[in-house]
Design a protein around this motif. Structure first.
Motif, short mmCIF file in Angstrom:
data_model
loop_
_atom_site.label_atom_id
_atom_site.label_comp_id
_atom_site.label_asym_id
_atom_site.label_seq_id
_atom_site.Cartn_x
_atom_site.Cartn_y
_atom_site.Cartn_z
N VAL A 95 31.40 38.07 36.74
CA VAL A 95 32.72 38.57 36.35
C VAL A 95 32.95 39.97 36.90
CG1 VAL A 95 34.10 39.34 34.37
CG2 VAL A 95 32.96 37.11 34.31
N ALA A 96 31.93 40.83 36.84
CA ALA A 96 32.05 42.19 37.38
C ALA A 96 32.31 42.14 38.88
CB ALA A 96 30.79 42.99 37.08
N LYS A 97 31.57 41.31 39.61
CA LYS A 97 31.77 41.19 41.07
C LYS A 97 33.13 40.61 41.39
CE LYS A 97 26.85 40.63 42.22
NZ LYS A 97 25.84 39.69 42.76
N ALA A 98 33.57 39.63 40.60
CA ALA A 98 34.86 39.00 40.85
C ALA A 98 36.01 39.99 40.64
CB ALA A 98 35.03 37.79 39.94
N HIS A 99 35.93 40.82 39.60
CA HIS A 99 36.97 41.84 39.37
C HIS A 99 37.02 42.82 40.54
CE1 HIS A 99 38.67 40.94 35.50
NE2 HIS A 99 37.50 40.93 34.88
N GLN A 100 35.87 43.20 41.06
CA GLN A 100 35.83 44.12 42.20
C GLN A 100 36.49 43.52 43.42
OE1 GLN A 100 31.68 45.05 42.69
NE2 GLN A 100 31.65 46.59 41.08
N ARG A 101 36.18 42.27 43.71
CA ARG A 101 36.78 41.61 44.87
C ARG A 101 38.28 41.42 44.69
NH1 ARG A 101 32.80 36.92 47.37
NH2 ARG A 101 30.91 38.20 47.55
N ALA A 102 38.68 41.08 43.48
CA ALA A 102 40.11 40.89 43.22
C ALA A 102 40.88 42.19 43.46
CB ALA A 102 40.32 40.39 41.79
N CYS A 103 40.32 43.30 43.02
CA CYS A 103 40.95 44.61 43.24
C CYS A 103 40.99 44.96 44.72
CB CYS A 103 40.20 45.70 42.47
SG CYS A 103 40.40 45.59 40.68
N LEU A 104 39.94 44.62 45.46
CA LEU A 104 39.92 44.89 46.90
C LEU A 104 41.01 44.11 47.62
CD1 LEU A 104 36.10 44.96 47.78
CD2 LEU A 104 37.73 46.84 48.01
N ILE A 105 41.24 42.88 47.20
CA ILE A 105 42.31 42.08 47.81
C ILE A 105 43.65 42.76 47.63
CG2 ILE A 105 43.61 39.92 47.60
CD1 ILE A 105 40.95 38.52 47.00
N MET A 106 43.92 43.23 46.42
CA MET A 106 45.19 43.89 46.16
C MET A 106 45.34 45.18 46.96
SD MET A 106 47.16 42.18 44.31
CE MET A 106 47.31 40.88 43.07
N ARG A 107 44.23 45.89 47.20
CA ARG A 107 44.31 47.16 47.93
C ARG A 107 44.36 46.97 49.45
NH1 ARG A 107 40.22 49.30 44.26
NH2 ARG A 107 38.69 49.19 45.96
N CYS A 108 43.67 45.93 49.94
CA CYS A 108 43.50 45.79 51.38
C CYS A 108 44.57 44.93 52.06
CB CYS A 108 42.12 45.21 51.69
SG CYS A 108 40.75 46.27 51.17
N PHE A 109 45.18 44.01 51.32
CA PHE A 109 46.18 43.14 51.93
C PHE A 109 47.55 43.83 51.90
CE2 PHE A 109 42.92 40.11 51.76
CZ PHE A 109 43.30 38.97 52.46
N LYS A 110 48.17 43.93 53.05
CA LYS A 110 49.50 44.52 53.12
C LYS A 110 50.56 43.57 52.57
CE LYS A 110 48.56 47.51 57.11
NZ LYS A 110 48.94 47.86 58.49
N SER A 111 50.33 42.29 52.77
CA SER A 111 51.29 41.30 52.30
C SER A 111 51.35 41.29 50.77
CB SER A 111 50.90 39.90 52.80
OG SER A 111 51.73 38.92 52.22
N ARG A 112 52.56 41.18 50.23
CA ARG A 112 52.75 41.05 48.78
C ARG A 112 53.15 39.62 48.42
NH1 ARG A 112 49.83 44.24 46.33
NH2 ARG A 112 48.78 43.95 48.32
N ASN A 113 53.08 38.72 49.42
CA ASN A 113 53.43 37.33 49.18
C ASN A 113 52.43 36.71 48.23
OD1 ASN A 113 53.03 34.29 49.98
ND2 ASN A 113 55.11 34.83 50.62
N ALA A 114 52.93 36.11 47.15
CA ALA A 114 52.06 35.58 46.10
C ALA A 114 51.14 34.48 46.63
CB ALA A 114 52.90 35.06 44.94
N ASP A 115 51.66 33.61 47.50
CA ASP A 115 50.85 32.51 48.04
C ASP A 115 49.72 33.04 48.90
OD1 ASP A 115 52.36 30.57 46.77
OD2 ASP A 115 53.73 30.32 48.47
N VAL A 116 50.00 34.05 49.71
CA VAL A 116 48.98 34.62 50.59
C VAL A 116 47.88 35.30 49.77
CG1 VAL A 116 48.52 36.40 52.34
CG2 VAL A 116 50.55 34.93 52.53
N LEU A 117 48.28 36.09 48.79
CA LEU A 117 47.30 36.80 47.96
C LEU A 117 46.45 35.83 47.14
CD1 LEU A 117 49.48 39.80 46.74
CD2 LEU A 117 47.59 39.87 48.37
N PHE A 118 47.09 34.79 46.59
CA PHE A 118 46.31 33.87 45.78
C PHE A 118 45.37 33.03 46.65
CE2 PHE A 118 45.38 30.17 43.11
CZ PHE A 118 44.97 30.83 41.96
#
Length: 382
Positions: free
Chosen positions: A201-224
């Motif tokens: 769970v700790a690793k998953a939260h870290q990766r989820a936060c990295l996705i939000m910070r690193c992806f320029k796209s805000r498209n929900a389908d792309v992010l998910f």
């Protein structure tokens, strides 16, 4: 899964288990070519094929580069090439006879260079039996010139009925531990998998936060989609082994996907279940439930190489009110057994309609699972 099933069954009967994890130092690099060839010949690999393997291993060299400077070339006289397809297979052949060293009352599991030995402490001489096995292991390792890394070995004692025993190899005491990493899953002494769940769970939260910070796209389908690729595998690896039944753990894992979907564009105002509907995905709990049912289907239909007794009731109860592959749920005395794979979803399997369990194609079974409403077995809310 077979090991965890054995352990939970022992704990269910108030027995203890000692499991020892063995680590060979530089295992792949320590294989002696001449002895490997002798083992290959012993299992029937001879002639041109053996000569080809000898050629594959011979005349290899290595060189080290540091700061632009190259060392002199050195001949490689031992080891199997790592990173090759043939390397792991040759190593497995080299250590395959290790299981023959131990008494039949000891269970030995091999996976590449990972070795674990365990025994149910159901008799006074079980500890002596394990120590004798370790002595034989040390002799075998000396014979085949493999070095055992004592600091990387560990003893996991499961159960509270007996105090942990100090085992040794060549008079070096093996360290005891309350939890250990077993092929990517953290096993703890009470089989609740709390350490494992906390870690993933700790690793998953870290990766989820990295996705939000690193992806320029805000498209929900792309992010998910990025979440599905980079985060969800962390939360589902070997899930049938450790899948939680305590509501607190279920919600702890689900929180990763709940938080991520709430941060997606235009979804913050929707409830969690509505967000899943919009994205057309299942909750993590539902995905684990389906994964369990798929594994039961594979075991019942002999589609996986695993002991039949992992489902205690592999004998089918014929009754007109029940489907043809009805499983009898075993009696349990401990939560670790009640929540184990062998027990936790037997009721769900038995509730499946006849046409589901009679499907003779795995792909069709998976497809039809998506048509069934499992909401009464889930603890999630908005």
């Amino acid at each position: 899964m077979e090991c965890v099933n054995d352990w939970s069954l022992a704990l269910n009967y108030k027995q203890s288990v000692d499991c020892i994890y063995i680590d060979f130092a530089k295992a792949f690099d320590s294989v002696v070519h001449s002895k490997l060839c002798a083992k290959l010949a012993a299992i029937g690999i001879k002639g041109k094929l053996l000569n080809w393997i000898v050629s594959f291993l011979s005349f290899r060299t290595q060189q080290v580069k540091v700061g632009g400077q190259l060392s002199s070339i050195v001949n490689v006289i031992s080891g199997v090439p790592q990173g090759s397809v043939l390397g792991p297979l040759l190593f497995l052949i080299y250590i395959n006879d290790l299981v023959d060293v131990f008494d039949s009352d000891l269970v030995v599991k091999l996976f590449a260079d990972d070795v674990k030995i365990y025994v149910v402490l159901d008799a006074i001489d079980s500890i002596t039996l394990m120590q004798d096995g370790l002595n034989k292991l040390a002799n075998w390792a000396d014979m085949w010139q493999l070095s055992i890394s004592i600091p990387k070995c560990s003893v996991l004692h499961l159960g509270n009925n007996l105090s942990p025993h100090n085992y040794n190899i060549n008079n070096n005491v093996l360290p005891n531990t309350n939890s250990t990493l077993d092929l990517g899953v953290t096993i703890d002494s009470d089989l609740r998998f709390q350490f494992h769940i906390n870690n993933i769970v700790a690793k998953a939260h870290q990766r989820a936060c990295l996705i939000m910070r690193c992806f320029k796209s805000r498209n929900a389908d792309v992010l998910f989609r990025a979440f599905v690729v980079y985060v969800r595998p962390l939360l589902e690896y070997c899930a049938p082994v450790w899948s939680p039944s305590y509501k607190s753990n279920i919600l702890q894992i689900e929180c990763v996907q709940r938080r991520f979907t709430k941060r997606l564009h235009s979804m913050w105002s929707l409830s969690y279940l509505d967000r899943l509907t919009v994205l057309n995905v299942d909750s993590l709990q539902l995905r684990r439930l389906k994964s369990d049912l798929i594994m039961i289907y594979k075991i019942v239909n002999n589609l996986v190489d695993i002991n039949d007794n992992i489902i205690t009731a592999s004998t089918f109860n014929i009754n007109l009110r029940r489907h043809s592959k009805y499983l009898v749920k075993p009696k349990t005395n401990r939560n670790c057994r009640f929540f184990s794979f062998a027990c936790r979803n037997i009721d769900v399997w038995n509730s499946l309609p006849n046409y589901m369990v009679d499907i003779n194609n795995l792909s069709s079974f998976k497809h039809n699972l998506n048509k069934i409403n499992f909401s009464k077995y889930l603890c999630l809310t908005n």
